[in-house]
Write a protein that holds these residues in place. Structure first.
Motif, PDB file in Angstrom:
ATOM      1  N   ARG A 102       3.248  44.141  19.838  1.00  0.00           N
ATOM      2  CA  ARG A 102       3.598  42.986  20.675  1.00  0.00           C
ATOM      3  C   ARG A 102       4.393  41.920  19.933  1.00  0.00           C
ATOM      4  O   ARG A 102       4.893  40.975  20.557  1.00  0.00           O
ATOM      5  N   TYR A 103       4.499  42.060  18.627  1.00  0.00           N
ATOM      6  CA  TYR A 103       5.024  40.940  17.856  1.00  0.00           C
ATOM      7  C   TYR A 103       6.235  41.303  17.010  1.00  0.00           C
ATOM      8  O   TYR A 103       6.335  42.407  16.468  1.00  0.00           O
ATOM      9  N   ALA A 104       7.120  40.320  16.894  1.00  0.00           N
ATOM     10  CA  ALA A 104       8.162  40.418  15.890  1.00  0.00           C
ATOM     11  C   ALA A 104       7.522  40.272  14.515  1.00  0.00           C
ATOM     12  O   ALA A 104       6.603  39.471  14.328  1.00  0.00           O
ATOM     13  N   ILE A 105       8.023  41.049  13.580  1.00  0.00           N
ATOM     14  CA  ILE A 105       7.485  41.049  12.219  1.00  0.00           C
ATOM     15  C   ILE A 105       8.595  40.649  11.252  1.00  0.00           C
ATOM     16  O   ILE A 105       9.748  41.096  11.400  1.00  0.00           O
ATOM     17  N   SER A 106       8.243  39.856  10.299  1.00  0.00           N
ATOM     18  CA  SER A 106       9.215  39.399   9.310  1.00  0.00           C
ATOM     19  C   SER A 106       8.854  39.877   7.914  1.00  0.00           C
ATOM     20  O   SER A 106       7.684  40.071   7.584  1.00  0.00           O
ATOM     21  N   TRP A 107       9.891  40.057   7.131  1.00  0.00           N
ATOM     22  CA  TRP A 107       9.735  40.235   5.690  1.00  0.00           C
ATOM     23  C   TRP A 107      10.084  38.907   5.013  1.00  0.00           C
ATOM     24  O   TRP A 107      11.036  38.227   5.419  1.00  0.00           O
ATOM     25  N   PHE A 108       9.303  38.593   3.986  1.00  0.00           N
ATOM     26  CA  PHE A 108       9.480  37.362   3.234  1.00  0.00           C
ATOM     27  C   PHE A 108       9.636  37.712   1.756  1.00  0.00           C
ATOM     28  O   PHE A 108       9.135  38.733   1.290  1.00  0.00           O
ATOM     29  N   ARG A 109      10.284  36.811   1.050  1.00  0.00           N
ATOM     30  CA  ARG A 109      10.469  37.016  -0.389  1.00  0.00           C
ATOM     31  C   ARG A 109      10.179  35.709  -1.103  1.00  0.00           C
ATOM     32  O   ARG A 109      10.617  34.631  -0.662  1.00  0.00           O
ATOM     33  N   GLN A 110       9.475  35.833  -2.209  1.00  0.00           N
ATOM     34  CA  GLN A 110       9.226  34.670  -3.050  1.00  0.00           C
ATOM     35  C   GLN A 110       9.683  35.000  -4.466  1.00  0.00           C
ATOM     36  O   GLN A 110       9.059  35.799  -5.159  1.00  0.00           O
ATOM     37  N   GLY A 111      10.800  34.397  -4.843  1.00  0.00           N
ATOM     38  CA  GLY A 111      11.331  34.591  -6.180  1.00  0.00           C
ATOM     39  C   GLY A 111      10.640  33.696  -7.184  1.00  0.00           C
ATOM     40  O   GLY A 111       9.866  32.803  -6.810  1.00  0.00           O
ATOM     41  N   PRO A 112      10.922  33.888  -8.453  1.00  0.00           N
ATOM     42  CA  PRO A 112      10.310  33.062  -9.498  1.00  0.00           C
ATOM     43  C   PRO A 112      10.620  31.583  -9.281  1.00  0.00           C
ATOM     44  O   PRO A 112      11.788  31.195  -9.191  1.00  0.00           O
ATOM     45  N   GLY A 113       9.598  30.776  -9.154  1.00  0.00           N
ATOM     46  CA  GLY A 113       9.787  29.343  -9.010  1.00  0.00           C
ATOM     47  C   GLY A 113      10.380  28.898  -7.689  1.00  0.00           C
ATOM     48  O   GLY A 113      10.859  27.764  -7.569  1.00  0.00           O
ATOM     49  N   THR A 114      10.348  29.768  -6.693  1.00  0.00           N
ATOM     50  CA  THR A 114      10.923  29.394  -5.395  1.00  0.00           C
ATOM     51  C   THR A 114       9.875  29.484  -4.301  1.00  0.00           C
ATOM     52  O   THR A 114       8.820  30.092  -4.485  1.00  0.00           O
ATOM     53  N   GLU A 115      10.196  28.908  -3.164  1.00  0.00           N
ATOM     54  CA  GLU A 115       9.300  29.013  -2.024  1.00  0.00           C
ATOM     55  C   GLU A 115       9.478  30.359  -1.337  1.00  0.00           C
ATOM     56  O   GLU A 115      10.520  31.005  -1.462  1.00  0.00           O
ATOM     57  N   GLU A 141      19.082  38.685  -8.186  1.00  0.00           N
ATOM     58  CA  GLU A 141      18.509  37.592  -7.379  1.00  0.00           C
ATOM     59  C   GLU A 141      17.596  38.089  -6.265  1.00  0.00           C
ATOM     60  O   GLU A 141      16.960  37.282  -5.582  1.00  0.00           O
ATOM     61  N   ASP A 142      17.511  39.398  -6.076  1.00  0.00           N
ATOM     62  CA  ASP A 142      16.538  39.956  -5.131  1.00  0.00           C
ATOM     63  C   ASP A 142      15.156  40.074  -5.760  1.00  0.00           C
ATOM     64  O   ASP A 142      14.181  40.410  -5.075  1.00  0.00           O
ATOM     65  N   TRP A 175      -1.863  35.861   4.245  1.00  0.00           N
ATOM     66  CA  TRP A 175      -0.944  36.745   3.544  1.00  0.00           C
ATOM     67  C   TRP A 175      -1.659  37.918   2.881  1.00  0.00           C
ATOM     68  O   TRP A 175      -2.802  37.801   2.435  1.00  0.00           O
ATOM     69  N   GLY A 176      -0.934  39.025   2.801  1.00  0.00           N
ATOM     70  CA  GLY A 176      -1.395  40.140   1.993  1.00  0.00           C
ATOM     71  C   GLY A 176      -1.085  39.879   0.530  1.00  0.00           C
ATOM     72  O   GLY A 176      -0.665  38.776   0.145  1.00  0.00           O
ATOM     73  N   GLN A 177      -1.241  40.905  -0.286  1.00  0.00           N
ATOM     74  CA  GLN A 177      -1.058  40.729  -1.730  1.00  0.00           C
ATOM     75  C   GLN A 177       0.407  40.814  -2.136  1.00  0.00           C
ATOM     76  O   GLN A 177       0.780  40.422  -3.241  1.00  0.00           O
ATOM     77  N   GLY A 178       1.257  41.304  -1.256  1.00  0.00           N
ATOM     78  CA  GLY A 178       2.680  41.433  -1.560  1.00  0.00           C
ATOM     79  C   GLY A 178       2.948  42.598  -2.492  1.00  0.00           C
ATOM     80  O   GLY A 178       2.036  43.241  -3.026  1.00  0.00           O
ATOM     81  N   THR A 179       4.229  42.886  -2.670  1.00  0.00           N
ATOM     82  CA  THR A 179       4.640  43.928  -3.600  1.00  0.00           C
ATOM     83  C   THR A 179       5.816  43.412  -4.413  1.00  0.00           C
ATOM     84  O   THR A 179       6.746  42.813  -3.874  1.00  0.00           O
ATOM     85  N   GLN A 180       5.762  43.614  -5.725  1.00  0.00           N
ATOM     86  CA  GLN A 180       6.738  43.041  -6.645  1.00  0.00           C
ATOM     87  C   GLN A 180       7.978  43.920  -6.753  1.00  0.00           C
ATOM     88  O   GLN A 180       7.880  45.140  -6.926  1.00  0.00           O
TER      89      GLN A 180
END
Length: 116
Positions: free
Chosen positions: A30-43, A88-89, A106-111
């Protein structure tokens, strides 16, 4: 609700990776899903959103033309194909409901690390 990201790793610039996100505990289709990224020192930033019909509905300029998302509503999974990777990715990648709908914990994320 559980969000479990996987598939990260280290890759050289120009390489590719495929990330997966397995979700449970809510009506995924039912929902749109997004991918997010958090780089070093960034939001944490939204980089790509896939709609309920399986088409991308939003891309960050930084990934447009290189990243492709898909979803499997039978398996409650979302995949992120990342091509032509750049340093930069580098960052930790997360999936969640689209921000405008409301985020789950949030989940644990993947590096992902891109370096030569």
């Amino acid at each position: 609700v559980q969000l479990v990201e996987s598939g990260g790793g280290s890759v050289q610039p120009g390489g590719s990776l495929r990330l997966s996100c397995a979700v449970s505990g809510f009506p995924f289709s039912r929902y749109a899903i997004s991918w997010f990224r958090q780089g070093p020192g960034t939001e944490r930033e939204d980089i790509l959103t896939i709609g309920t019909h399986g088409s991308a509905i939003a891309y960050a300029d930084s990934v447009r033309g290189r990243f492709i998302a898909s979803r499997d509503d039978d398996k409650d999974t979302v995949t992120l194909e990342m091509n032509s990777l750049k340093p930069e990715d580098t960052g930790k990648y997360y999936c969640n409901r689209a921000r405008v709908i409301g985020l789950f914990p949030w989940g644990q994320g993947t590096q992902v690390t891109v370096s030569s």
